[in-house]
Enzyme design. Structure first.
Site, PDB file in Angstrom:
ATOM      1  CB  VAL A 140      -0.578  -0.060   0.797  1.00 14.94           C
ATOM      2  CG1 VAL A 140      -1.459   1.259   1.384  1.00 14.94           C
ATOM      3  CG2 VAL A 140      -2.374  -1.105   0.975  1.00 14.94           C
ATOM      4  N   PRO A 141       1.695   1.782  -1.377  1.00 18.22           N
ATOM      5  CG  PRO A 141       1.091   2.362  -3.552  1.00 18.22           C
ATOM      6  CD  PRO A 141       0.347   1.695  -2.378  1.00 18.22           C
ATOM      7  CB  CYS A 142       1.029   5.518   3.249  1.00 18.87           C
ATOM      8  SG  CYS A 142       2.776   5.200   3.970  1.00 18.87           S
ATOM      9  CG  HIS A 143       5.878   5.056  -0.740  1.00 22.14           C
ATOM     10  ND1 HIS A 143       5.540   4.358  -1.091  1.00 22.14           N
ATOM     11  CD2 HIS A 143       6.563   5.619  -2.402  1.00 22.14           C
ATOM     12  CE1 HIS A 143       6.121   3.533  -1.997  1.00 22.14           C
ATOM     13  NE2 HIS A 143       5.694   4.437  -3.160  1.00 22.14           N
TER      14      HIS A 143
END
Length: 193
Positions: free
Chosen positions: A160-163
């Site tokens: 989950v690429p919250c960056h």
DNA sequence: CTAACTAAACCTA
DNA sequence: TAGGTTTAGTTAG
């Protein structure tokens, strides 16, 4: 080019009902710890310098899973292809545009957090979206700040690429695991701050 | 109640 | 036009 990343070990860790597994993967950036259940990937931590650091990191989430108890069983369904996931993580740290295929265990998130994280999961490699835009996508346009809180609860880094969620005014925003990692991940995707 | 990975609408000068 | 203040949303401790 030689393959500098490799999966170090792949134990059947568990005592409480045999429902959790973990692995630690060596990458060019350090050791990445992760654990999963029959529902999917539960946790994926940022790289750390040593194997024992990684062990320590993942222990918290294993304990948490044990506390949750009951809901996790039937590991033999093999929902996680650790071999494939290892390859995808390796590829990611080499700067390849990876789209993670692994299933996620969404247990223990609130409905709002789940909605936010599922939207974030669909942000493609190499693209960024603002907190406000994510808020719009979950149908709550004024909740940009709450979105910040929700992505902060993300347990599965990269998958989950919250960056890829940044501030509206073109600044980086925050990151629970430290802004250096946010810059590093975005840098791997050719986005520089 | 507050702090936390925000941002837009409202002032005010 | 720039700068300050208010307000909206969720949630763990």
């Amino acid at each position: 080019m030689r393959d500098i990343c490799q999966q170090l070990f792949f134990p059947n860790s568990n005592s409480m009902g045999g429902n959790v597994e973990k692995a630690i993967i060596e990458t060019s950036d350090g050791f990445v710890a992760l654990c999963w259940t029959s529902l999917g990937l539960f946790s994926l931590k940022p790289p750390v310098p040593t194997l024992s650091d990684a062990e320590m990191q993942i222990r918290t989430d294993i304990d948490r899973l044990k506390r949750l108890g009951g809901r996790h069983h039937d590991l033999n369904r093999e929902i996680i292809n650790i071999k494939l996931l290892t390859k995808e993580i390796n590829d990611y740290f080499r700067g390849k545009p990876v789209k993670f295929s692994v299933a996620v265990d969404w247990t223990d998130y609130t409905d709002f957090q789940k909605k936010v994280l599922q939207v974030v999961k669909n942000i493609p490699w190499g693209q960024v979206v603002s907190y406000g835009q994510v808020a719009v996508r979950v149908g709550n346009p004024r909740a940009s700040r709450a979105v910040g809180g929700a992505v902060g609860s993300n347990r599965v880094l990269l998958v989950v690429p919250c960056h890829r969620v940044i501030a509206r005014n073109g600044t980086l925003g925050g990151f629970s695991s430290g802004l250096d990692w946010k810059r590093r991940f975005l840098g791997l995707e050719n986005i520089y701050f």
